[in-house]
Design a protein around this motif. Sequence first.
Motif, PDB file in Angstrom:
ATOM      1  N   HIS A 130       0.824  -1.207   0.000  1.00  0.00           N
ATOM      2  CA  HIS A 130       0.000   0.000   0.000  1.00  0.00           C
ATOM      3  C   HIS A 130       0.860   1.260   0.000  1.00  0.00           C
ATOM      4  CE1 HIS A 130      -3.682  -2.176   0.225  1.00  0.00           C
ATOM      5  NE2 HIS A 130      -3.442  -2.672   1.422  1.00  0.00           N
ATOM      6  N   ILE A 131       1.911   1.247   0.792  1.00  0.00           N
ATOM      7  CA  ILE A 131       2.812   2.402   0.835  1.00  0.00           C
ATOM      8  C   ILE A 131       3.487   2.581  -0.521  1.00  0.00           C
ATOM      9  CG2 ILE A 131       4.961   3.277   1.837  1.00  0.00           C
ATOM     10  CD1 ILE A 131       4.023   1.955   4.491  1.00  0.00           C
ATOM     11  N   GLY A 132       3.947   1.488  -1.106  1.00  0.00           N
ATOM     12  CA  GLY A 132       4.579   1.558  -2.422  1.00  0.00           C
ATOM     13  C   GLY A 132       3.632   2.082  -3.481  1.00  0.00           C
ATOM     14  N   GLU A 133       2.390   1.636  -3.430  1.00  0.00           N
ATOM     15  CA  GLU A 133       1.392   2.111  -4.387  1.00  0.00           C
ATOM     16  C   GLU A 133       1.143   3.605  -4.205  1.00  0.00           C
ATOM     17  OE1 GLU A 133      -3.376   1.737  -5.096  1.00  0.00           O
ATOM     18  OE2 GLU A 133      -2.323  -0.075  -4.501  1.00  0.00           O
ATOM     19  N   ALA A 134       0.981   4.012  -2.965  1.00  0.00           N
ATOM     20  CA  ALA A 134       0.723   5.427  -2.698  1.00  0.00           C
ATOM     21  C   ALA A 134       1.906   6.296  -3.114  1.00  0.00           C
ATOM     22  CB  ALA A 134       0.409   5.629  -1.217  1.00  0.00           C
ATOM     23  N   LEU A 135       3.112   5.866  -2.791  1.00  0.00           N
ATOM     24  CA  LEU A 135       4.300   6.643  -3.151  1.00  0.00           C
ATOM     25  C   LEU A 135       4.552   6.596  -4.652  1.00  0.00           C
ATOM     26  CD1 LEU A 135       6.755   5.789  -0.242  1.00  0.00           C
ATOM     27  CD2 LEU A 135       5.467   7.901  -0.606  1.00  0.00           C
ATOM     28  N   GLY A 136       4.282   5.476  -5.275  1.00  0.00           N
ATOM     29  CA  GLY A 136       4.476   5.357  -6.717  1.00  0.00           C
ATOM     30  C   GLY A 136       3.601   6.317  -7.487  1.00  0.00           C
ATOM     31  N   ASP A 159      -7.895   9.018  -8.729  1.00  0.00           N
ATOM     32  CA  ASP A 159      -7.454   8.750  -7.370  1.00  0.00           C
ATOM     33  C   ASP A 159      -6.729   7.420  -7.333  1.00  0.00           C
ATOM     34  OD1 ASP A 159      -8.547  11.047  -6.272  1.00  0.00           O
ATOM     35  OD2 ASP A 159     -10.490  10.076  -5.867  1.00  0.00           O
ATOM     36  N   PRO A 160      -5.692   7.303  -6.484  1.00  0.00           N
ATOM     37  CA  PRO A 160      -5.013   6.007  -6.360  1.00  0.00           C
ATOM     38  C   PRO A 160      -5.967   4.949  -5.814  1.00  0.00           C
ATOM     39  CG  PRO A 160      -4.169   7.601  -4.759  1.00  0.00           C
ATOM     40  CD  PRO A 160      -5.141   8.318  -5.638  1.00  0.00           C
TER      41      PRO A 160
END
Length: 167
Positions: A130-136, A159-160
Amino acid sequence: MTALTELIAVLENEVRLGERLLQNLAAQKDAILAWDSSALLEHVEEKEHLVRKLAEMEGQRQEAIRRLLTAHGLPGEDGAPALKSLLAQLPPTPYKAMLDLLQQRSWRIYSRLRAAERQLSGLMGALLNHIGEALGLLTTPSQIPLYAGNGALAASRPDPGFVQEKV
């Protein structure tokens, strides 16, 4: 202290240590969910200490089992002697009953510990995804043009998935 009473003491210590490790994993999970990295680090360091103690106890347990096998004239095994094979060869006594009980208790605790570790690892993996997706999404440029030819905002960026509740 005889090898039998020493083995019982070692197994009791291993059971207590397993219970402490279960508490430690629960505390790690709480720290992760609370985003408390300092508490998580403390619990990870404590776990490392507990695992080192467990390795020491493992050596003590194997040594006590070897001495018991020798004292009772029982055949040993290749490699590390197993408590299960020792219990199968000992005559029925109150000590053997206590060893059986401790072995079963230890098996239950360490089975729960393995399951809790898998669960914690899965939780950490999901959070990292989830963090990787949000930061990506924050760091990669959008394929959608942001501005129209006249300089006005053309289209809104989607939106992500995390925000769209695709968790």
